[in-house]
Design a protein around this motif. Sequence first.
Motif, short mmCIF file in Angstrom:
data_model
loop_
_atom_site.label_atom_id
_atom_site.label_comp_id
_atom_site.label_asym_id
_atom_site.label_seq_id
_atom_site.Cartn_x
_atom_site.Cartn_y
_atom_site.Cartn_z
N LEU A 24 0.86 -1.19 0.00
CA LEU A 24 0.00 0.00 0.00
C LEU A 24 0.89 1.24 0.00
N VAL A 25 0.55 2.22 -0.81
CA VAL A 25 1.39 3.41 -0.96
C VAL A 25 0.54 4.67 -0.81
N ASN A 26 1.01 5.59 0.03
CA ASN A 26 0.37 6.89 0.12
C ASN A 26 1.41 7.97 -0.10
N LEU A 27 0.99 9.23 -0.01
CA LEU A 27 1.85 10.33 -0.43
C LEU A 27 3.11 10.48 0.42
N GLY A 28 2.92 10.58 1.74
CA GLY A 28 4.08 10.74 2.60
C GLY A 28 3.85 11.78 3.68
N THR A 29 4.82 11.88 4.56
CA THR A 29 4.69 12.74 5.73
C THR A 29 6.07 12.99 6.31
N PRO A 30 6.28 14.11 6.97
CA PRO A 30 7.55 14.32 7.68
C PRO A 30 7.70 13.30 8.80
N ASP A 31 8.93 13.08 9.23
CA ASP A 31 9.20 12.16 10.34
C ASP A 31 8.83 12.76 11.68
N ALA A 32 8.74 14.08 11.74
CA ALA A 32 8.39 14.77 12.98
C ALA A 32 7.72 16.09 12.62
N PRO A 35 10.41 21.99 12.13
CA PRO A 35 10.89 22.56 10.87
C PRO A 35 11.97 21.75 10.16
N PRO A 36 13.00 21.20 10.86
CA PRO A 36 14.01 20.43 10.12
C PRO A 36 13.41 19.22 9.39
N ALA A 37 12.52 18.47 10.06
CA ALA A 37 11.90 17.31 9.43
C ALA A 37 11.00 17.72 8.28
N VAL A 38 10.26 18.79 8.47
CA VAL A 38 9.37 19.27 7.41
C VAL A 38 10.20 19.77 6.23
N ARG A 39 11.33 20.41 6.50
CA ARG A 39 12.19 20.89 5.43
C ARG A 39 12.70 19.72 4.58
N ARG A 40 13.14 18.64 5.24
CA ARG A 40 13.61 17.47 4.50
C ARG A 40 12.49 16.90 3.62
N TYR A 41 11.31 16.83 4.20
CA TYR A 41 10.16 16.29 3.47
C TYR A 41 9.81 17.18 2.27
N LEU A 42 9.72 18.48 2.49
CA LEU A 42 9.36 19.39 1.41
C LEU A 42 10.42 19.44 0.32
N ARG A 43 11.68 19.29 0.71
CA ARG A 43 12.75 19.29 -0.30
C ARG A 43 12.54 18.14 -1.27
N GLU A 44 12.23 16.95 -0.75
CA GLU A 44 12.00 15.80 -1.62
C GLU A 44 10.71 15.97 -2.42
N PHE A 45 9.64 16.36 -1.74
CA PHE A 45 8.34 16.48 -2.37
C PHE A 45 8.36 17.54 -3.48
N ARG A 73 8.55 26.21 8.69
CA ARG A 73 8.05 26.60 10.01
C ARG A 73 6.52 26.67 10.03
N LYS A 74 5.95 27.24 8.98
CA LYS A 74 4.49 27.34 8.89
C LYS A 74 3.87 25.95 8.80
N SER A 75 4.43 25.09 7.96
CA SER A 75 3.89 23.74 7.81
C SER A 75 4.07 22.92 9.08
N ALA A 76 5.21 23.10 9.75
CA ALA A 76 5.44 22.37 11.01
C ALA A 76 4.39 22.75 12.05
N HIS A 77 4.00 24.02 12.06
CA HIS A 77 2.96 24.46 12.99
C HIS A 77 1.64 23.75 12.68
N ALA A 78 1.32 23.61 11.39
CA ALA A 78 0.09 22.91 11.01
C ALA A 78 0.16 21.44 11.39
N TYR A 79 1.29 20.80 11.12
CA TYR A 79 1.45 19.39 11.51
C TYR A 79 1.34 19.22 13.02
N GLY A 80 1.90 20.17 13.76
CA GLY A 80 1.87 20.08 15.21
C GLY A 80 0.46 20.06 15.77
N LYS A 81 -0.48 20.69 15.08
CA LYS A 81 -1.86 20.72 15.55
C LYS A 81 -2.55 19.36 15.47
N VAL A 82 -2.05 18.48 14.60
CA VAL A 82 -2.73 17.20 14.38
C VAL A 82 -1.85 15.99 14.72
#
Length: 345
Positions: A24-32, A35-45, A73-82
Amino acid sequence: MTWTTQALPPDHPPVRSGGVGVLLVNLGTPDAADPPAVRRYLREFLSDPRVIEVPRLVWQPILRGVILNVRPRKSAHAYGKVWTADGSPLAAITRAQAAGLAERLAGDGVRVDYAMRYGNPSIASRLATLMAQGCERILFAPLYPQYCAATTATAVDKAAEALRTMRWQPTLRTLPPYHDDPLYLDALHRDLGRQLAALPFAPEVLLLSFHGMPERTLHKGDPYHCHCRKTARLLAARLHADPRWAGLRIETTFQSRFGPAKWLEPATDATLEAEARAGTRRIAVAAPGFAADCVETLEELAIAGREQFEAAGGSDYAVLSCLNASGDGMAMLEAMVRRELSGWI
């Protein structure tokens, strides 16, 4: 299912073969949710040419010079809410879907795993694991009901990239898009109907919100917009055939706009505000294009969407859950997978 172990020299690890697997394959998500984890994820995406169809020499300076210095930083804040104790909701739900499907297929000897197109676990690592477990035949199952080059095609590209590194390649089948599959539509009808009936208010409008794409993808021949519209039309017909929802107004919108390009319309956020200003006070939102709840449904729709609707004058607001690992969702997934495994099990 027959599994075999090849005879090898005593000092060689056993090689298993003859098995069948499902990935099963889905889009993906940061590891945490930082901001550093989200940056790695966004760089690939955002470096994927299937996602950003802009020449690399033009896009990469923008990505590395502006976006990766502002957006994480903005995306990490959104991820942090959920974010949950189990980590990313998308990862936790996809893991639960794989575990549930594995239980349902255990009697047929089928192994089930999951992967993400971006982030972890990677498609390459999970294909290699299934091969090491003896799965010579693998159903590659992107969990995208509506086909899009930026989702389905890039996942298949990544699988092909992994196969190029293998001396012994498994045989792959790919789960087709299922935007108009009666199994999918019936599961949505039952699940959404149950959720609508449980609401403490009677919605005047049901928004079917799909992830947006730049409008140019439609003109380039991507069927995504047509698939979304067909899903919405067929689902609305099922709901309207139910006496409980015969008078429910159903609208189709597209969310998650990004950048200056023109995107598919109408936009979900603009529609929520327009509905409230026009006098709609009770609204429900469903996201039938998502196989699992994620930051786009749990934060963008459920939190930001509520704020937009209420600020514009709305009062009652609800976002319905995706199929996730629900009974209806898992029954649908099992039936589709068994159909695609025909002749293998």
